[in-house]
Motif scaffolding. Structure first.
Motif, PDB file in Angstrom:
ATOM      1  N   ALA A 514       0.849  -1.191   0.000  1.00 51.13           N
ATOM      2  CA  ALA A 514       0.000   0.000   0.000  1.00 51.13           C
ATOM      3  C   ALA A 514       0.882   1.237   0.000  1.00 51.13           C
ATOM      4  CB  ALA A 514      -0.914   0.005   1.232  1.00 51.13           C
ATOM      5  N   PRO A 515       0.400   2.354  -0.556  1.00 54.74           N
ATOM      6  CA  PRO A 515       1.190   3.589  -0.497  1.00 54.74           C
ATOM      7  C   PRO A 515       1.324   4.065   0.937  1.00 54.74           C
ATOM      8  CG  PRO A 515      -1.006   4.038  -1.333  1.00 54.74           C
ATOM      9  CD  PRO A 515      -0.889   2.552  -1.248  1.00 54.74           C
ATOM     10  N   PHE A 516       2.505   4.584   1.288  1.00 56.25           N
ATOM     11  CA  PHE A 516       2.706   5.150   2.623  1.00 56.25           C
ATOM     12  C   PHE A 516       2.627   6.659   2.505  1.00 56.25           C
ATOM     13  CE2 PHE A 516       5.258   6.840   6.114  1.00 56.25           C
ATOM     14  CZ  PHE A 516       4.673   6.190   7.186  1.00 56.25           C
ATOM     15  N   ASP A 517       1.659   7.237   3.176  1.00 56.43           N
ATOM     16  CA  ASP A 517       1.408   8.672   3.080  1.00 56.43           C
ATOM     17  C   ASP A 517       2.267   9.403   4.104  1.00 56.43           C
ATOM     18  OD1 ASP A 517       0.422  11.115   2.442  1.00 56.43           O
ATOM     19  OD2 ASP A 517      -1.472  10.895   3.522  1.00 56.43           O
ATOM     20  N   GLY A 518       3.480   9.760   3.718  1.00 57.80           N
ATOM     21  CA  GLY A 518       4.376  10.455   4.633  1.00 57.80           C
ATOM     22  C   GLY A 518       5.816  10.277   4.204  1.00 57.80           C
ATOM     23  N   ASP A 519       6.740  10.887   4.971  1.00 57.34           N
ATOM     24  CA  ASP A 519       8.159  10.758   4.678  1.00 57.34           C
ATOM     25  C   ASP A 519       8.805   9.790   5.659  1.00 57.34           C
ATOM     26  OD1 ASP A 519       8.322  12.153   7.060  1.00 57.34           O
ATOM     27  OD2 ASP A 519       8.901  14.052   6.135  1.00 57.34           O
ATOM     28  N   LEU A 520      10.140   9.731   5.638  1.00 52.85           N
ATOM     29  CA  LEU A 520      10.849   8.776   6.498  1.00 52.85           C
ATOM     30  C   LEU A 520      10.669   9.092   7.977  1.00 52.85           C
ATOM     31  CD1 LEU A 520      14.252   7.868   4.845  1.00 52.85           C
ATOM     32  CD2 LEU A 520      12.261   6.435   5.184  1.00 52.85           C
ATOM     33  N   ASP A 521      10.595  10.374   8.328  1.00 52.16           N
ATOM     34  CA  ASP A 521      10.350  10.729   9.726  1.00 52.16           C
ATOM     35  C   ASP A 521       8.990  10.214  10.177  1.00 52.16           C
ATOM     36  OD1 ASP A 521      12.790  12.005  10.036  1.00 52.16           O
ATOM     37  OD2 ASP A 521      12.014  13.904   9.268  1.00 52.16           O
ATOM     38  N   ASP A 522       7.988  10.337   9.286  1.00 53.74           N
ATOM     39  CA  ASP A 522       6.659   9.795   9.603  1.00 53.74           C
ATOM     40  C   ASP A 522       6.726   8.278   9.766  1.00 53.74           C
ATOM     41  OD1 ASP A 522       5.356  12.310   9.425  1.00 53.74           O
ATOM     42  OD2 ASP A 522       5.329  12.135   7.240  1.00 53.74           O
ATOM     43  N   TYR A 523       7.539   7.622   8.916  1.00 58.98           N
ATOM     44  CA  TYR A 523       7.658   6.166   9.001  1.00 58.98           C
ATOM     45  C   TYR A 523       8.297   5.743  10.320  1.00 58.98           C
ATOM     46  CZ  TYR A 523       9.030   1.378   7.819  1.00 58.98           C
ATOM     47  OH  TYR A 523       9.208   0.020   7.826  1.00 58.98           O
ATOM     48  N   GLN A 524       9.338   6.479  10.741  1.00 63.23           N
ATOM     49  CA  GLN A 524       9.971   6.149  12.019  1.00 63.23           C
ATOM     50  C   GLN A 524       8.999   6.353  13.181  1.00 63.23           C
ATOM     51  OE1 GLN A 524      14.502   7.487  10.756  1.00 63.23           O
ATOM     52  NE2 GLN A 524      13.893   7.643  12.876  1.00 63.23           N
ATOM     53  N   ARG A 525       8.196   7.418  13.116  1.00 58.99           N
ATOM     54  CA  ARG A 525       7.174   7.617  14.152  1.00 58.99           C
ATOM     55  C   ARG A 525       6.149   6.492  14.109  1.00 58.99           C
ATOM     56  NH1 ARG A 525       8.246  13.207  13.142  1.00 58.99           N
ATOM     57  NH2 ARG A 525       6.853  13.238  11.351  1.00 58.99           N
ATOM     58  N   TRP A 526       5.810   6.055  12.905  1.00 59.35           N
ATOM     59  CA  TRP A 526       4.847   4.948  12.765  1.00 59.35           C
ATOM     60  C   TRP A 526       5.426   3.673  13.381  1.00 59.35           C
ATOM     61  CZ3 TRP A 526       5.057   0.311   9.885  1.00 59.35           C
ATOM     62  CH2 TRP A 526       3.851  -0.366   9.744  1.00 59.35           C
ATOM     63  N   LEU A 527       6.724   3.442  13.158  1.00 60.00           N
ATOM     64  CA  LEU A 527       7.359   2.267  13.752  1.00 60.00           C
ATOM     65  C   LEU A 527       7.299   2.327  15.277  1.00 60.00           C
ATOM     66  CD1 LEU A 527      10.582   1.835  11.562  1.00 60.00           C
ATOM     67  CD2 LEU A 527       8.549   0.387  11.551  1.00 60.00           C
ATOM     68  N   LEU A 528       7.590   3.492  15.853  1.00 60.60           N
ATOM     69  CA  LEU A 528       7.530   3.639  17.310  1.00 60.60           C
ATOM     70  C   LEU A 528       6.106   3.426  17.817  1.00 60.60           C
ATOM     71  CD1 LEU A 528       9.916   6.684  17.841  1.00 60.60           C
ATOM     72  CD2 LEU A 528      10.298   4.345  18.607  1.00 60.60           C
ATOM     73  N   ASP A 529       5.127   3.956  17.076  1.00 60.19           N
ATOM     74  CA  ASP A 529       3.721   3.756  17.469  1.00 60.19           C
ATOM     75  C   ASP A 529       3.359   2.275  17.441  1.00 60.19           C
ATOM     76  OD1 ASP A 529       3.394   6.456  17.813  1.00 60.19           O
ATOM     77  OD2 ASP A 529       2.482   6.806  15.850  1.00 60.19           O
ATOM     78  N   GLN A 530       3.855   1.570  16.405  1.00 59.20           N
ATOM     79  CA  GLN A 530       3.590   0.130  16.319  1.00 59.20           C
ATOM     80  C   GLN A 530       4.206  -0.602  17.507  1.00 59.20           C
ATOM     81  OE1 GLN A 530       1.834  -1.650  13.612  1.00 59.20           O
ATOM     82  NE2 GLN A 530       1.109   0.457  13.492  1.00 59.20           N
ATOM     83  N   SER A 531       5.425  -0.202  17.889  1.00 60.08           N
ATOM     84  CA  SER A 531       6.090  -0.835  19.039  1.00 60.08           C
ATOM     85  C   SER A 531       5.321  -0.574  20.327  1.00 60.08           C
ATOM     86  CB  SER A 531       7.526  -0.310  19.173  1.00 60.08           C
ATOM     87  OG  SER A 531       8.275  -0.645  18.038  1.00 60.08           O
ATOM     88  N   LYS A 532       4.870   0.673  20.487  1.00 56.46           N
ATOM     89  CA  LYS A 532       4.094   1.013  21.682  1.00 56.46           C
ATOM     90  C   LYS A 532       2.793   0.221  21.728  1.00 56.46           C
ATOM     91  CE  LYS A 532       5.790   5.756  22.218  1.00 56.46           C
ATOM     92  NZ  LYS A 532       5.434   7.184  22.153  1.00 56.46           N
ATOM     93  N   GLU A 533       2.156   0.104  20.576  1.00 54.24           N
ATOM     94  CA  GLU A 533       0.892  -0.631  20.530  1.00 54.24           C
ATOM     95  C   GLU A 533       1.112  -2.104  20.870  1.00 54.24           C
ATOM     96  OE1 GLU A 533      -3.041  -1.245  20.387  1.00 54.24           O
ATOM     97  OE2 GLU A 533      -2.028   0.698  20.239  1.00 54.24           O
ATOM     98  N   ALA A 534       2.214  -2.673  20.357  1.00 56.90           N
ATOM     99  CA  ALA A 534       2.525  -4.075  20.671  1.00 56.90           C
ATOM    100  C   ALA A 534       2.788  -4.238  22.166  1.00 56.90           C
ATOM    101  CB  ALA A 534       3.732  -4.536  19.857  1.00 56.90           C
ATOM    102  N   ALA A 535       3.505  -3.262  22.758  1.00 61.86           N
ATOM    103  CA  ALA A 535       3.780  -3.326  24.195  1.00 61.86           C
ATOM    104  C   ALA A 535       2.490  -3.213  25.003  1.00 61.86           C
ATOM    105  CB  ALA A 535       4.755  -2.217  24.577  1.00 61.86           C
TER     106      ALA A 535
END
Length: 665
Positions: A514-535
């Motif tokens: 799927a297209p990712f709507d954002g830049d690399l900084d947004d992607y890194q924030r998304w990764l952190l959000d995913q980690s927080k959600e998993a925790a």
């Protein structure tokens, strides 16, 4: 403190270090940089006593434990968790002490060994090892899988996890990001930022170096130069230093010319002979400055494509995967996208999600398992494989590869033309006939780039092209891609390359593209959000398990079964149960104390960071800061925000571990 005094180190006939000196303070995070072949890995070998200096002294505190990523490929049937645990040298020593004490039936020694185990954190060692594995991208079911079941790239991750497990005062990391995707790289950055020992890291990832290092050690022309700052600061300071050195050299050359002119003019005159002789002595005493000889830059460019079909590719319900013994294994399905001329697409996603599989399917290395890929008329694909040997032959030389390639796409090419072309990629003389299997990783990567350029592709598929490239070659690749007129599809963990080349991103996750709507900084924030959600989910699961356990334990016995004699007889048993329960609670309190202590420490740090952030925001809002201060305040605010996110994530991880331990007790 680490001190190198007047070190000279030779490898064969090559001088790696020549009268080099440097001092590193405890707790400093140091980036070791220099061109490929300068001797960075040899310096690591010197620090770990695998090499001995020819002259000079190396001082490292004797009590310091050193953690290092082993370069050999592990071969063992031990589980991934057990293999990583063996990296904790204090824990292994305590376990051996206990085994020896038990074999000798020595009670005092057993007690001492149990104390050592407690000091080494034996009670939570396994969760810590598994947390490292999960952070580096291993899945839950993989942490207990045998080491031999993993591919080479994943085994190198195991070596990295094993090094991180070591309670080391000095950590030496040689290209730790080569086999990591962005998810694991972001996690590793956060881990190293929390590491409180001395760190020396070799890396060609400038954003990684900028994120974790505060000191840069440059190995150049067999000398060590220390710079106070990260890689970006080092580049700026080195450029200024080179300008000053060149200016000083120019002034000295003028002075030498002036003295020499006087000597030549008056040495034959008796009245001036004494003065001329003094000029000769001054010239001899003068310490000659060397001119600035910068390493020759490596540049190349992609040839203009013969045509630019538009669209280049069309995906219609495409499924990507692979076959094993005739059984299809679909990893990504339902791809419905178009690739247009001139697009710059960065493909994001965790390892194992299918990025390379999608690229290999487009490169015709794998067939589509479902759906249809329509190629534009005149499509020419240039493919850079993550494992270079997928497209190279180890027993042939670079020239043989080019001759075979020329027969396919330009039959009229002469051998001298191919030799000249290889020379542009630093394959000169007899190197053109050297077997590819004996070339370094960087040389293999340059050969693949040369083959891509020769093909004149209009679609470039690049799968981790920078793994073995030094910083100069990475910059050359970035410039060449920006000038390339065709289409680029790029898989890379090099964030600098992704930022400079790509203008849109696709995310491969959970079996879809799927297209990712954002830049690399947004992607890194998304990764952190995913980690927080998993925790959070792990925490909720642990809480629910605890509740269910409590309900089961508290369920009353059926009334018909409980009789008075049994009730009376149960009283002593109840007292015994309470005693055992109290002992269990005491053991649990002992086991969870380090976790609770770290959580308290993080709570205090979160409060402090929040106060600092509020102060910086207030200073910015006041509008009284000078323009130069505003930029610095902005950087501080971003750093505080990143620190807060990292601390919050760690708090959630600890909370989940604590709840899980309580639920299991």
């Amino acid at each position: 403190m680490i001190t190198l005094r007047n070190i000279t180190l030779r490898r064969g006939s090559k001088v790696v270090l020549d009268d080099a000196s440097v001092t590193l303070q405890p707790g400093e995070k140091v980036g070791l940089v220099g061109r490929n072949g300068a001797g960075k890995s040899s310096l690591f070998a010197l620090l770990t006593d695998r090499l001995q200096s020819d002259k000079g002294d190396v001082d490292i505190p004797r009590q310091w434990a050193v953690g290092e990523v082993a370069q050999n490929m592990p071969e063992t049937e031990d589980s991934a968790t057990d293999y990583v645990l063996e990296g904790d040298i204090r824990l292994m020593a305590a376990r051996k002490a206990l085994d020896d004490a038990e074999a000798a039936e020595d009670g005092h020694a057993m007690a001492d060994a149990h104390a050592l185990l407690m000091d080494a954190g034996a009670f939570d060692a396994k969760p810590r090892a598994q947390a490292l594995l999960m952070g580096l991208g291993f899945k839950g079911e993989q942490v207990d899988a045998p080491v031999n079941s993993f591919s080479g790239g994943w085994r190198m991750r195991l070596q990295l996890a094993r090094a991180l497990m070591c309670p080391a005062e000095l950590m030496l990391l040689d290209e730790p990001t080569n086999h990591l995707d962005l998810d694991a790289l972001v996690w590793l950055e956060a881990w190293l930022q929390r590491y409180d020992g001395t760190l020396i890291v070799i890396s060609h990832d400038r954003e990684f170096l900028d994120a974790i290092t505060k000191v840069t050690l440059h190995l150049d022309e067999a000398k060590l130069h220390r710079y106070g700052g990260n890689y970006t600061a080092f580049e700026s300071m080195r450029a200024e230093r080179m300008e000053q050195q060149q200016a000083a050299f120019g002034k000295q050359q003028d002075r030498i010319a002036h003295l020499q002119k006087f000597i030549d003019r008056f040495k034959a005159k008796a009245s001036k002979a004494k003065q001329a002789q003094s000029r000769v002595k001054a010239l001899e005493r003068m310490e000659k400055l060397a001119p600035v000889l910068a390493a020759s830059d490596f540049n190349f460019e992609f040839r203009e494509p013969a045509s630019l079909p538009n669209p280049m590719l069309m995906f219609d319900e495409v499924a990507c995967g692979y076959e094993v013994d005739g059984v299809e294994n679909i990893i990504v399905r339902g791809i419905n996208r178009s690739v247009l001329a001139g697009q710059r697409i960065g493909i994001l996603g965790a390892n194992g999600q299918g990025k390379s599989t999608v690229v290999k399917t487009v490169a015709r290395m794998h067939r589509a398992l479902a759906g249809k890929i329509t190629e534009g008329k005149g499509l020419t694909i240039g493919y850079f494989a993550q494992q270079e040997m997928d497209v190279l032959r180890p027993d042939e030389g670079p020239l043989s590869h080019m001759v075979r390639l020329a027969k396919e796409c330009s039959p009229g090419a002469r051998e001298q033309e191919l030799r000249d072309f290889l020379g542009q990629f630093r394959f000169v003389g007899e190197m053109v006939n050297q077997q590819v299997g004996s070339l370094s990783g960087g040389e293999k990567a340059r050969l693949v780039l040369a083959m891509l350029v020769w093909q004149r592709p209009n679609l470039l598929l690049l799968d981790e092209p920078t793994n073995h490239l030094d910083l100069n070659t990475r910059e050359a690749l970035s410039m060449a891609l920006n000038e390339f007129e065709g289409t680029v599809m790029l898989v890379s963990h090099d964030r600098a390359l992704l930022r400079e080349v790509c203008d849109e991103f696709w995310l491969v996750s959970k079996g879809v593209v799927a297209p990712f709507d954002g830049d690399l900084d947004d992607y890194q924030r998304w990764l952190l959000d995913q980690s927080k959600e998993a925790a959070k989910q792990a925490k909720e699961a642990a809480k629910q398990a605890s509740k269910n356990f409590g309900k089961t334990a508290a369920a009353p016995a059926p009334a018909a079964v409980v009789a008075a004699p049994v009730e009376a007889a149960a009283k002593p048993a109840a007292r015994e149960d309470r005693k055992l329960s109290g002992q269990a609670r005491q053991r649990l309190a002992e086991q969870t104390r380090p976790l609770r202590k770290e959580m308290e420490s993080i709570d205090a740090r979160l409060n402090k960071l929040a106060d600092e952030r509020s102060a910086v925001e207030a200073e910015l809002a006041a509008g009284t800061a000078a323009p130069t201060q505003i930029a610095e305040l902005g950087r501080r605010l971003k750093g505080l925000h990143d620190d807060l996110e990292s601390a919050e994530l760690r708090w959630l991880e600890l909370s989940a571990e604590l709840d899980a331990m309580q639920a299991a007790s």
